[in-house]
Design an enzyme around this catalytic site. Structure first.
Site, PDB file in Angstrom:
ATOM      1  N   ALA A   1      -8.957   5.627   5.505  1.00  0.00           N
ATOM      2  CA  ALA A   1      -8.746   6.803   6.367  1.00  0.00           C
ATOM      3  C   ALA A   1     -10.024   7.596   6.573  1.00  0.00           C
ATOM      4  O   ALA A   1     -10.764   7.860   5.634  1.00  0.00           O
ATOM      5  CB  ALA A   1      -7.678   7.750   5.806  1.00  0.00           C
TER       6      ALA A   1
ATOM      7  N   THR B   1      -7.271   3.728  13.316  1.00  0.00           N
ATOM      8  CA  THR B   1      -7.549   4.527  14.514  1.00  0.00           C
ATOM      9  C   THR B   1      -8.946   4.275  15.078  1.00  0.00           C
ATOM     10  O   THR B   1      -9.124   4.225  16.298  1.00  0.00           O
ATOM     11  CB  THR B   1      -7.423   6.030  14.184  1.00  0.00           C
ATOM     12  OG1 THR B   1      -6.198   6.249  13.482  1.00  0.00           O
ATOM     13  CG2 THR B   1      -7.428   6.877  15.445  1.00  0.00           C
TER      14      THR B   1
ATOM     15  N   LYS C   1       0.867  -1.183   0.000  1.00  0.00           N
ATOM     16  CA  LYS C   1       0.000   0.000   0.000  1.00  0.00           C
ATOM     17  C   LYS C   1       0.899   1.227   0.000  1.00  0.00           C
ATOM     18  O   LYS C   1       1.659   1.457   0.935  1.00  0.00           O
ATOM     19  CB  LYS C   1      -0.934   0.036   1.202  1.00  0.00           C
ATOM     20  CG  LYS C   1      -1.837   1.292   1.157  1.00  0.00           C
ATOM     21  CD  LYS C   1      -3.045   1.231   2.073  1.00  0.00           C
ATOM     22  CE  LYS C   1      -2.724   1.675   3.456  1.00  0.00           C
ATOM     23  NZ  LYS C   1      -2.985   3.128   3.708  1.00  0.00           N
TER      24      LYS C   1
END
Lengths: 258, 258, 258, 258
Positions: D187, D210, D100
């Site tokens: 993201a 996250t 990636k």
């Protein structure tokens, strides 16, 4: 309030307008006057500003004495086309250096090709142009365009001609925070509140065309847009109240812009 | 544009303002003047308009000669309190019949108690008052308030003092479509674009207080709000362009208001 | 995770479904099974659960042995109609006390008439019913309905049959924060993420019908909704990360729910 | 439902996860197992996968036998750094070609530098890598990345680590419509409904870190995300009901995605 300064010239109006899609030149003239715009952008590939001597000339209606004419490269999909179009405009307008660069990447969305845009911007800056530049709402791209010498960066609010308003206020706000040149929202505004939002985010100005030209009453919408830009600018300078879930909330929703 | 008519009287301004939360009466006066408002609402329970003979009187600054004074029942949580407060206002203002009714249901959110509001509205209408009424954004409740004889219905955009803007434009739009009396957004506006949005939805006016009084520069924000309301009104009358995903889209996003 | 408790009975599924708008009873059955719902709501005025002895009976497909049948008063516009419909349901279902009350106020939006709803709720509670109640998203009204003895409060996300999702998450969140009875979103959910959002706001469950029945593939959408509700519930219990403008932001966007 | 195919390999899970920000390797392992992910991305610059022989090795916990390891170039701000990092990963992982690519442009927002990303992608493709690529949400840039040979394009929903959800669903939808390679949102996802929304827009998968690692209960949030992705995928395949202002509306809000 400080005035808007573009290429060393001072403007009271922060609303820039295009000239396309009107019924006729009379409507174009009336709407632009009602908007209070001092900078008028012209698509060189679609608008006669002298290329065709025997056809109606926009400049007879929108006088370069009264308005700053901002030639743009709408319809250009390559670096070469965009550069050539700017050079043609300079010639037609007697050495005029101020241009709005667009290099489009997609006929469907009319999103810019930011790679080609950067390349064209470099060439035009080197060739002595003062380049205002249409781009997407990516903060990194906006900074690169400033770094190559563009004098103003013009992120889209939404696709050209969509009227969808500011799709990503976080991005626009970040672009404004990072910038040392004027940031003007270009494309996607649909109504007066959209223009106000752009200014409340701290933008230095707004450019629009379709939202005025395709309103049912373009002249009245031009007045609305004039007021919307002024309202948003004053609200930005006045410093809005914090957002809270309710008045008695102990802490405001700090950092929430939208 | 037709002017706003409230209780048989004609107004050029569609922005109504409150008098609370300012630093002092001088700031109150300056901000209200800058807003261009012609109707000023006064919380009878918190503001001296003659109840206390030896204290500063708001009416010395906001003259009933110049402004339409709109007494309101802010701080009332029962039918009896709200009715009594309106009667006190009528007495203090020499027979004045125009009032803004609020019956609150919750100290945290300051949402109205719509059941008590309906009951108080009925009593006040029967007693000869001209009732403008604060309510939630439920279209059915709004219609009931019109049906009991309120002369204007004032749905909230968001909680009082929240500055969150129009939380549910669909509801506000439906209320406007159903109404035969003026609809004014009351509460929740935070900045100029919020005021413009309210007007673009077809509202007849906007009432605000905190958004001006708690701005860093209240006088400048009052100017912004004046322009925002005018911008939104003109945009509504001008008839905005349709929303589309992009300019080349074959069908606009019909019916999409927001 | 604690299970959902309604009227003293415990449920693993937090998704409640309706039975209307399906092609036929076979599709109804397949979709409801796929949804994992344990409570199935039935519009007594539109659905045969024994009123018409010689027509297909829903209860042959949705067995009261397997499902909790929740009779509802869809289509009732008055207190009397709603009360009578609940009484009819009780009779048809052999003394069944659990009902979902709706008193509609408007044929266009199908918004509730909250004044009539409150009155009907009082009558039904006094008559021994266990009342789950459809209402708007006003926190004050929700609290009143709890106070008159409703065992669950069911605010709308958006108009019935609109598929618009949670229009005002602030209101739903406030209703949840204030409540001592289960809060279930009823009406307006359009797709799986809407159901997840409702649960992430802390709701105890979600009721839907159109979103499943009008999907192109109702059975597959029923599975999606089952997963969406479970996903949202787990996310709520897991405690989401704070929102920030970007990872390096010093302060999260505290208090920002949406 | 067709399975997800990446670089010729078939996956049942459409949720890809990162390994950063966990308390310890045990939590990393537990959360990743709960997520059901089959592809796990590893920041080569921050994670020991063998570079440091005497430190804990992620691969002892996340076994390459069980998971597809996806090395990423997080923390790289130049073409050279990103390319070198991929080459190091290939070496450490015994000839592994799948990577990636991220080339960041800004430490504040962690937005990509799309110009450098394009250049690095070209180099890596030429060098035999199978490149999945992190990018902004610009449809023209996404197409360019596909055109240089990337095997999957991964637009951001919002800034890395922001948890803001899909900021511009129009852009994500346009990218999906234009693509011939898998599109995965990378993201910005903050909670389960965000993941569902990404899938409902037609994305082929979602990558996150996250949102799981910084939840109060990462393992439970991992389960929520697994269900959210599945819910969104099924809802997409099921074909959602049209949006309407209310059930009785004659025309649905066609073309309104969001």
């Amino acid at each position: 309030d400080d005035p808007l300064v573009i290429a060393g010239r001072t403007y009271r109006s922060r609303l820039l307008v295009g000239t396309g899609k009107y019924k006729d030149l009379a409507e174009t003239k009336a709407a632009i006057e009602a908007s209070g715009a001092e900078i008028v952008t012209v698509a060189i590939r679609r608008t006669n500003i002298g290329q065709h001597a025997d056809e109606p000339n926009l400049l007879d209606v929108i006088s370069p004495e009264k308005y700053t004419i901002l030639p743009n490269t709408a319809g250009c999909y390559t670096v070469a086309d965009a550069v050539r179009t700017c050079q043609l405009a300079r010639e037609l307008l007697g050495g005029h250096r101020l241009v709005k660069l667009e290099v489009l990447g997609d006929e469907k969305t009319l999103y810019p090709d930011v790679v080609a845009t950067l390349e064209a911007a470099r060439i035009l800056v080197d060739d002595g142009f003062e380049v205002m530049v249409y781009t997407n709402d990516d903060p990194v791209v906006a900074k690169k365009l400033e770094d190559v010498g563009c004098i103003a960066v013009m992120p889209l609010a939404a696709p050209i001609g969509s009227g969808l308003g500011i799709r990503n206020p976080y991005n626009i706000r970040t672009i404004v925070e990072n910038a040392s040149v004027p940031i003007l929202v270009d494309a996607g505004v649909g109504t007066a509140s959209d223009a106000a939002v752009a200014m409340e985010l701290g933008c230095d100005g707004v450019l629009m065309n379709t939202a005025i030209a395709e309103a049912k009453n373009p002249v009245l919408m031009a007045e609305a847009m004039k007021l919307g830009v002024e309202a948003g600018r004053k609200a930005y300078l006045a410093g809005r109240m914090p957002r809270r879930r309710y008045a008695s909330a102990s802490s405001p929703l700090d950092g929430t812009f939208f």
